[in-house]
Design a protein around this motif. Structure first.
Motif, PDB file in Angstrom:
ATOM      1  N   ALA A   2     -40.257 -42.392  14.600  1.00 15.61           N
ATOM      2  CA  ALA A   2     -40.844 -41.506  15.611  1.00 15.61           C
ATOM      3  C   ALA A   2     -40.845 -40.057  15.132  1.00 15.61           C
ATOM      4  CB  ALA A   2     -40.083 -41.640  16.936  1.00 15.61           C
ATOM      5  N   TRP A   3     -39.700 -39.587  14.601  1.00 19.35           N
ATOM      6  CA  TRP A   3     -39.629 -38.208  14.134  1.00 19.35           C
ATOM      7  C   TRP A   3     -40.511 -37.986  12.906  1.00 19.35           C
ATOM      8  CZ3 TRP A   3     -38.587 -33.854  16.209  1.00 19.35           C
ATOM      9  CH2 TRP A   3     -37.706 -33.775  17.287  1.00 19.35           C
ATOM     10  N   SER A   4     -40.637 -38.982  12.048  1.00 15.46           N
ATOM     11  CA  SER A   4     -41.517 -38.855  10.875  1.00 15.46           C
ATOM     12  C   SER A   4     -42.950 -38.605  11.322  1.00 15.46           C
ATOM     13  CB  SER A   4     -41.444 -40.128  10.021  1.00 15.46           C
ATOM     14  OG  SER A   4     -40.154 -40.302   9.473  1.00 15.46           O
ATOM     15  N   LEU A   5     -43.385 -39.318  12.355  1.00 12.91           N
ATOM     16  CA  LEU A   5     -44.760 -39.153  12.838  1.00 12.91           C
ATOM     17  C   LEU A   5     -44.918 -37.844  13.601  1.00 12.91           C
ATOM     18  CD1 LEU A   5     -45.617 -42.800  13.957  1.00 12.91           C
ATOM     19  CD2 LEU A   5     -46.000 -41.675  11.755  1.00 12.91           C
ATOM     20  N   ILE A   6     -43.865 -37.397  14.287  1.00  9.80           N
ATOM     21  CA  ILE A   6     -43.931 -36.099  14.964  1.00  9.80           C
ATOM     22  C   ILE A   6     -44.040 -34.977  13.936  1.00  9.80           C
ATOM     23  CG2 ILE A   6     -42.629 -34.470  16.379  1.00  9.80           C
ATOM     24  CD1 ILE A   6     -41.468 -36.895  17.869  1.00  9.80           C
ATOM     25  N   HIS A   7     -43.252 -35.061  12.860  1.00 13.03           N
ATOM     26  CA  HIS A   7     -43.373 -34.069  11.785  1.00 13.03           C
ATOM     27  C   HIS A   7     -44.761 -34.126  11.149  1.00 13.03           C
ATOM     28  CE1 HIS A   7     -39.331 -32.655  11.975  1.00 13.03           C
ATOM     29  NE2 HIS A   7     -38.771 -33.807  11.628  1.00 13.03           N
ATOM     30  N   SER A   8     -45.263 -35.329  10.973  1.00 14.87           N
ATOM     31  CA  SER A   8     -46.601 -35.469  10.398  1.00 14.87           C
ATOM     32  C   SER A   8     -47.651 -34.802  11.276  1.00 14.87           C
ATOM     33  CB  SER A   8     -46.937 -36.956  10.222  1.00 14.87           C
ATOM     34  OG  SER A   8     -48.228 -37.130   9.690  1.00 14.87           O
ATOM     35  N   ALA A   9     -47.438 -34.824  12.584  1.00 15.83           N
ATOM     36  CA  ALA A   9     -48.407 -34.222  13.508  1.00 15.83           C
ATOM     37  C   ALA A   9     -48.523 -32.718  13.283  1.00 15.83           C
ATOM     38  CB  ALA A   9     -47.991 -34.511  14.948  1.00 15.83           C
ATOM     39  N   TRP A  10     -47.380 -31.992  13.223  1.00 13.76           N
ATOM     40  CA  TRP A  10     -47.507 -30.537  13.039  1.00 13.76           C
ATOM     41  C   TRP A  10     -48.026 -30.194  11.644  1.00 13.76           C
ATOM     42  CZ3 TRP A  10     -44.693 -28.391   9.160  1.00 13.76           C
ATOM     43  CH2 TRP A  10     -43.457 -28.941   8.810  1.00 13.76           C
ATOM     44  N   MET A  11     -47.782 -31.065  10.670  1.00 15.84           N
ATOM     45  CA  MET A  11     -48.365 -30.847   9.341  1.00 15.84           C
ATOM     46  C   MET A  11     -49.888 -31.000   9.398  1.00 15.84           C
ATOM     47  SD  MET A  11     -45.623 -32.829   6.905  1.00 15.84           S
ATOM     48  CE  MET A  11     -43.859 -32.466   7.018  1.00 15.84           C
ATOM     49  N   HIS A  12     -50.357 -31.970  10.188  1.00 13.85           N
ATOM     50  CA  HIS A  12     -51.805 -32.119  10.387  1.00 13.85           C
ATOM     51  C   HIS A  12     -52.388 -30.871  11.038  1.00 13.85           C
ATOM     52  CE1 HIS A  12     -51.327 -36.430   9.518  1.00 13.85           C
ATOM     53  NE2 HIS A  12     -52.642 -36.504   9.468  1.00 13.85           N
ATOM     54  N   TYR A  13     -51.667 -30.323  12.005  1.00  9.87           N
ATOM     55  CA  TYR A  13     -52.155 -29.125  12.678  1.00  9.87           C
ATOM     56  C   TYR A  13     -52.280 -27.955  11.696  1.00  9.87           C
ATOM     57  CZ  TYR A  13     -51.086 -31.597  17.031  1.00  9.87           C
ATOM     58  OH  TYR A  13     -51.057 -32.502  18.053  1.00  9.87           O
ATOM     59  N   LEU A  14     -51.319 -27.815  10.798  1.00 15.45           N
ATOM     60  CA  LEU A  14     -51.405 -26.749   9.797  1.00 15.45           C
ATOM     61  C   LEU A  14     -52.613 -26.942   8.893  1.00 15.45           C
ATOM     62  CD1 LEU A  14     -47.665 -26.238   8.720  1.00 15.45           C
ATOM     63  CD2 LEU A  14     -49.054 -24.794  10.219  1.00 15.45           C
ATOM     64  N   ALA A 164     -44.113 -36.008   5.484  1.00 14.58           N
ATOM     65  CA  ALA A 164     -45.027 -35.379   4.520  1.00 14.58           C
ATOM     66  C   ALA A 164     -45.833 -36.432   3.767  1.00 14.58           C
ATOM     67  CB  ALA A 164     -44.229 -34.525   3.541  1.00 14.58           C
ATOM     68  N   ILE A 165     -45.178 -37.538   3.403  1.00 14.00           N
ATOM     69  CA  ILE A 165     -45.881 -38.621   2.696  1.00 14.00           C
ATOM     70  C   ILE A 165     -46.980 -39.200   3.580  1.00 14.00           C
ATOM     71  CG2 ILE A 165     -45.616 -40.917   1.690  1.00 14.00           C
ATOM     72  CD1 ILE A 165     -42.783 -40.117   0.884  1.00 14.00           C
ATOM     73  N   ILE A 166     -46.671 -39.434   4.856  1.00 14.98           N
ATOM     74  CA  ILE A 166     -47.663 -39.958   5.793  1.00 14.98           C
ATOM     75  C   ILE A 166     -48.820 -38.975   5.944  1.00 14.98           C
ATOM     76  CG2 ILE A 166     -48.056 -40.562   8.219  1.00 14.98           C
ATOM     77  CD1 ILE A 166     -45.149 -41.568   8.286  1.00 14.98           C
ATOM     78  N   THR A 167     -48.504 -37.681   5.979  1.00 14.31           N
ATOM     79  CA  THR A 167     -49.550 -36.667   6.120  1.00 14.31           C
ATOM     80  C   THR A 167     -50.512 -36.691   4.935  1.00 14.31           C
ATOM     81  OG1 THR A 167     -48.044 -35.244   7.374  1.00 14.31           O
ATOM     82  CG2 THR A 167     -49.992 -34.205   6.400  1.00 14.31           C
ATOM     83  N   ILE A 168     -49.969 -36.762   3.725  1.00 11.35           N
ATOM     84  CA  ILE A 168     -50.812 -36.814   2.533  1.00 11.35           C
ATOM     85  C   ILE A 168     -51.691 -38.056   2.569  1.00 11.35           C
ATOM     86  CG2 ILE A 168     -50.793 -37.057   0.019  1.00 11.35           C
ATOM     87  CD1 ILE A 168     -48.205 -35.438  -0.003  1.00 11.35           C
ATOM     88  N   LEU A 169     -51.089 -39.193   2.921  1.00 15.72           N
ATOM     89  CA  LEU A 169     -51.831 -40.446   2.987  1.00 15.72           C
ATOM     90  C   LEU A 169     -52.975 -40.359   3.993  1.00 15.72           C
ATOM     91  CD1 LEU A 169     -52.213 -43.507   2.477  1.00 15.72           C
ATOM     92  CD2 LEU A 169     -50.473 -43.912   4.218  1.00 15.72           C
ATOM     93  N   PHE A 170     -52.657 -39.899   5.213  1.00 12.92           N
ATOM     94  CA  PHE A 170     -53.670 -39.844   6.266  1.00 12.92           C
ATOM     95  C   PHE A 170     -54.737 -38.806   5.958  1.00 12.92           C
ATOM     96  CE2 PHE A 170     -51.720 -41.833  10.317  1.00 12.92           C
ATOM     97  CZ  PHE A 170     -51.428 -42.979   9.589  1.00 12.92           C
ATOM     98  N   TYR A 171     -54.320 -37.656   5.459  1.00  6.47           N
ATOM     99  CA  TYR A 171     -55.283 -36.592   5.165  1.00  6.47           C
ATOM    100  C   TYR A 171     -56.305 -37.053   4.132  1.00  6.47           C
ATOM    101  CZ  TYR A 171     -57.175 -32.170   3.454  1.00  6.47           C
ATOM    102  OH  TYR A 171     -58.020 -31.155   3.063  1.00  6.47           O
ATOM    103  N   PHE A 172     -55.812 -37.634   3.042  1.00  6.63           N
ATOM    104  CA  PHE A 172     -56.746 -38.042   2.003  1.00  6.63           C
ATOM    105  C   PHE A 172     -57.595 -39.219   2.457  1.00  6.63           C
ATOM    106  CE2 PHE A 172     -58.137 -39.577  -2.149  1.00  6.63           C
ATOM    107  CZ  PHE A 172     -58.469 -38.375  -2.755  1.00  6.63           C
ATOM    108  N   ASP A 173     -56.982 -40.174   3.176  1.00  8.01           N
ATOM    109  CA  ASP A 173     -57.754 -41.291   3.719  1.00  8.01           C
ATOM    110  C   ASP A 173     -58.898 -40.786   4.586  1.00  8.01           C
ATOM    111  OD1 ASP A 173     -56.305 -43.201   2.472  1.00  8.01           O
ATOM    112  OD2 ASP A 173     -55.444 -44.094   4.268  1.00  8.01           O
ATOM    113  N   HIS A 174     -58.560 -39.869   5.474  1.00 17.23           N
ATOM    114  CA  HIS A 174     -59.574 -39.366   6.397  1.00 17.23           C
ATOM    115  C   HIS A 174     -60.664 -38.585   5.673  1.00 17.23           C
ATOM    116  CE1 HIS A 174     -61.380 -36.260   8.965  1.00 17.23           C
ATOM    117  NE2 HIS A 174     -61.384 -37.206   9.875  1.00 17.23           N
TER     118      HIS A 174
END
Length: 399
Positions: A2-14, A164-174
Motif C-alpha cells: 500500500a505504501w509503495s503505491l502511495i509513494h508511486s502516486a506522488w512520484m507520478h504527480y511530480l 520508485a521502481i513501480i513509477t518507472i515501470l508505469f511511466y514508461f509503459d504508459h
C-alpha cells in the motif's frame, strides 16, 4: 505494498507537474517503440501457451484437444474477419467495416459460446474462476480497505524504493503505449494529454494501494488496435497534385491521408464495461470464458496489424529481453527498454551506416531522424555520428 503505491502516486504527480514527457520521450525512436510493441505481443502469446500447457496437465485429452482448436480458431477467425473491408461486394459497407473493426471481439465471443453447443457441452472445460460476492479474494481479509497507517515508520520510508521502481515501470509503459497508438500513420491531430494521463495514473495507483488490489496500468495491447479500428482515410485538400504525365488531360488528383476519429466515447465505454464486469453478478458472465488463453492467442492477430516493421536486429533484441522476462529479473525489463534509447543513439551508428538508420528509424515523438543532426541529444551528449552522404562532410545543426 500500500505504501509503495502511495509513494508511486506522488512520484507520478511530480512527473506530471514537471511535464517529464517533453524532456524524456523526445529521445525515443521507433526502434524502442517497435521492440516494446513486439515484446508485448510475444509475452502475452507465451502466457497463452503456458495456459494451454496447464490445460494439458489438468484436463482430459479430449478437453485439451478442443482447447487447442479453440485457441487457434480464435486467432484465425480474428485474422479472417480483419480483412472484411476487402470482401466487396459481399455484405454492405457498414457490415464489412463492423466485422473488420470488431474482429477480435467477435472471434472471442464466438469461441466462448461454442463449448456450450451440442456434445461439446459435455466436455470438462476449464473456465475462469470468479467471485460470487463483492469481497477480497484473500479469505484472511474482510474488507478492501488496507490499514496502511499501522505500518512501522521505517518500513514507510523503505517502501519508497519499490515505489520508485513501480513509477518507472508505469511511466514508461504508459508513455510508449501512448506513442504507439498515436504514430504518424494514424494522422492524429489533437495532441495527447500526457501530463494529465500520468496524474490520473498516479491517483488510480494510490487508490489501488489503499484498497489492497493490484495496481492497474493502461491497456497497452489494445491501444494500437483501438487506434487502428478508428482509422479512416480522407482527402487532404492541401495536397492536391497534378496528374502524372501518362494521365495528362485527366486533371488533378488528390492524396488520401489517414485520420482517426478522435473522441472519448469508445475509451469511456471500454473502461465502464470493465468496471461492470468485474462486479457481481456480471462476473458470472466472465466465468463462462474458457481458460485456453483466447486473449493471448488474439495477440497473434495483433501482430498482423502493422504496429511496427520489425527488422533482424529488433527481433534479436526483443528475443533477448523476452528471455530476461522468464527469469527472476523480469520486473526490470522496462529498464532494458529504456537502455535501448542510448544504445540506439550512441552504439547502433557504429554498426550501421547513417543512410541505413535514416531509412529504418526516426524520432517517435517529433519530426525528423536522429541522423539528420550530428548531435541528436543536445546537452545530454547523445551523438549520432557518421558522415553525411549527401554533402560529403559532417552535418551539424542545432535542435
Amino acid at each position: 505494498m500500500a505504501w509503495s503505491l502511495i509513494h508511486s502516486a506522488w512520484m507520478h504527480y511530480l512527473l506530471a507537474i514537471f511535464n517529464a514527457h517533453d524532456w524524456t520521450m523526445q529521445y525515443v525512436t521507433d526502434f524502442s517503440a517497435d521492440i516494446f510493441s513486439l515484446l508485448n505481443s510475444i509475452i502475452y502469446f507465451h502466457k497463452a501457451a503456458m495456459e494451454l500447457k496447464r490445460t494439458h496437465e489438468q484436463m482430459p485429452l479430449d478437453s485439451f484437444l478442443y482447447a487447442m482448436i479453440g485457441a487457434v480458431g480464435t486467432c484465425l477467425v480474428a485474422i479472417l474477419l480483419s480483412t472484411a473491408t476487402k470482401w466487396k461486394p459481399l455484405f454492405g459497407r457498414v457490415i464489412r467495416m463492423g466485422l473488420s473493426e470488431y474482429a477480435a471481439a467477435i472471434s472471442i465471443i464466438l469461441f466462448v459460446g461454442i463449448p456450450y453447443i451440442g456434445d461439446l457441452a459435455d466436455l470438462d472445460h476449464g473456465r475462469l474462476a470468479v467471485q460470487t460476492s463483492f469481497r477480497p479474494t484473500n479469505p484472511e481479509r474482510e474488507v478492501f480497505f488496507v490499514r496502511f497507517w499501522e505500518l512501522p515508520v521505517e518500513w514507510v520510508f523503505i517502501s519508497i524504493i519499490p515505489g520508485a521502481i513501480i513509477t518507472i515501470l508505469f511511466y514508461f509503459d504508459h508513455e510508449i503505449s501512448s506513442i504507439i497508438c498515436t504514430v504518424d500513420r494514424y494522422g492524429v491531430k489533437k495532441p495527447g494529454g500526457y501530463a494529465w494521463d500520468i496524474a490520473l495514473l498516479g491517483t488510480t495507483t494510490a487508490l489501488c494501494g489503499i484498497l489492497g488490489i493490484p495496481p492497474a496500468n493502461g491497456l497497452l495491447p489494445q491501444a494500437p488496435l483501438h487506434s487502428e479500428s478508428l482509422r479512416h482515410w480522407v482527402v487532404d485538400e492541401d495536397q492536391v497534385v497534378p496528374a502524372p504525365e501518362e494521365e495528362e488531360g485527366s486533371g488533378a488528383h488528390t492524396n488520401l491521408v489517414p485520420r482517426v476519429y478522435e473522441q472519448r466515447y469508445s475509451h469511456f465505454l471500454q473502461a465502464a464495461m470493465i468496471m461492470v464486469f468485474v462486479s457481481p453478478p456480471f462476473q458470472r458472465v466472465l466465468g463462462l470464458t474458457p481458460t485456453f488463453g483466447v486473449g493471448g492467442i488474439v495477440h497473434v492477430y495483433g501482430l498482423s496489424v502493422p504496429q511496427c516493421e520489425p527488422y533482424a536486429d529488433e527481433i534479436l533484441v526483443t528475443v533477448g529481453i523476452f528471455a530476461v522476462t522468464l527469469t527472476v529479473a523480469a520486473p526490470g525489463f522496462p529498464l532494458l527498454i529504456i537502455i535501448l534509447v542510448p544504445v540506439r543513439l550512441c552504439v547502433m551508428n557504429r554498426v550501421w551506416g547513417r543512410e541505413t538508420l535514416r531509412f529504418v528509424d526516426g524520432w517517435a515523438c517529433r519530426e525528423g531522424k536522429p541522423e539528420d543532426d550530428e548531435m541528436v541529444g543536445g546537452d545530454e551528449g547523445f551523438v549520432a555520428g557518421g558522415r553525411d552522404v549527401e554533402d560529403g562532410g559532417e552535418r551539424s545543426k542545432s535542435q
